[in-house]
Scaffold this active site. Structure first.
Site, short mmCIF file in Angstrom:
data_model
loop_
_atom_site.label_atom_id
_atom_site.label_comp_id
_atom_site.label_asym_id
_atom_site.label_seq_id
_atom_site.Cartn_x
_atom_site.Cartn_y
_atom_site.Cartn_z
N HIS A 1 0.84 -1.19 0.00
CA HIS A 1 0.00 0.00 0.00
C HIS A 1 0.88 1.25 0.00
O HIS A 1 1.98 1.25 0.55
CB HIS A 1 -0.93 0.01 1.22
N HIS B 1 0.86 5.81 -1.44
CA HIS B 1 0.31 6.88 -2.28
C HIS B 1 1.10 6.93 -3.59
O HIS B 1 1.98 7.77 -3.80
CB HIS B 1 0.40 8.22 -1.56
#
EC number: 2.8.2.-
Length: 324
Positions: A107, A109
């Site tokens: 995970h 951004h």
């Protein structure tokens, strides 16, 4: 004479062997581009202020021991969301060969990376998006007042009590519609036009990637429904996820809740809704929302209840199996 016969037989044997090899090569079918570890990697390229901290912490980090997978955060330098082409290559190579960590949940951004460009099948991609104005407002006030997750941390705009309306009326940077252009680029990926604010091609590619590259994309407002779908679709990672999510207290089920948000007035809302960037981001959000709703209704036989989803029997069976 005997030596000559043996020589003839030797060359005849070699010729037959070569002929067999050629025939095998001609008749053999090319191997499909199969990546055996593709189902063992989930990538959640999370978007800021969409509930991603709640989903990651309350689901992935809480379930990794019980379900036996690794969780790894992709930390992007200087908060960039895109990688250079060489970095994309090493990223793809690293996570597909790091077998000691499989199965793995990544995970971070980071914008969508198409593994197929590097000759490898894509892993399981998932994501969550939020109504674009709601997301921007949450981010705007988060910079000023922080959230309930890291309470003692002083945010970059702390002390600046300017409302979103005031910022918008004077054309401030934090409320500029360029700040809204974020969810489309995350799904568009690493093409140069993806980060060009208002580029129609970015919207088109983002939609195409959602349809062709992502297993599931949900919305912040329906996170529970998404968790239920993931539990029955990717049980190796999400087994028990819905029950666990329902057992959380209010704080853990809603991490990073922005402390203070002041809704914009009608005049500001009217101007934003006429803005082309908002229209495109809203179109993308509605596209995702409608798609998710259709998938969820199909999965629940029209019942549309997350609780029933994990209990529904299979809607198919095998028969007329040979050899018996």
């Amino acid at each position: 004479m005997l030596w000559k016969k043996r020589k003839v037989l030797y060359f005849a044997g070699i010729s037959v062997f070569i002929l067999i090899l050629l025939l095998l090569k001609l008749n053999s079918k090319p191997k499909a581009n199969v990546w055996p570890t593709s189902s063992k990697i989930v990538i959640y390229n999370r978007i800021p202020k969409t509930g991603s901290t709640t989903f990651t912490n309350a689901i992935a980090y809480d379930l990794y021991k019980e379900n036996g997978f690794s969780v790894l955060h992709v930390n992007m330098t200087k908060n960039r969301q895109v990688m250079s082409l060489p970095d994309q290559y090493t990223f793809v190579n690293n996570i597909t060969t790091w077998t000691e960590r499989l199965p793995a949940f990544y995970h971070g951004h980071v914008a969508f990376i198409d593994f197929q460009r590097f000759g490898i099948a894509n892993p399981i991609y998932i994501n969550i998006i939020r109504e674009p104005l709601e997301r921007l407002l949450s981010h705007y006030y988060f910079l000023r007042y922080g959230d309930n997750y890291r309470i003692g941390l002083k945010r970059s705009r702390a002390g600046n009590n300017e409302t979103f309306d005031e910022c918008y009326s004077r054309g401030g940077k934090d409320c500029d519609m360029k700040q809204m252009w974020i969810q489309i680029p995350y799904f568009c990926g690493h093409y140069h036009f993806c980060t060009e604010v208002g580029n129609p091609e970015a919207l088109r590619v983002a939609k195409q990637n959602v349809l062709e590259k992502y297993l599931l994309v949900g919305t912040t407002s329906r996170m529970r429904d998404m968790i239920a779908l993931l539990e029955v679709t990717v049980p190796d990672f999400f087994k028990g996820a819905l029950g666990h999510f329902d057992s959380l207290d209010a704080n853990r089920a809603h991490l990073r809740y922005t402390k203070k948000k002041i809704p914009p007035n009608d005049q500001t809302l009217s101007m934003i809704r006429r803005d082309e960037v908002y229209k495109m981001e809203r179109e993308f959000y509605d596209f995702i929302n409608n798609l998710f709703d259709a998938v969820f209704k199909k999965a629940t036989n029209g019942i549309s209840k997350a609780d029933d989803l994990v209990k529904l029997p299979l809607q198919y069976h095998f028969e007329k199996i040979k050899p018996s």
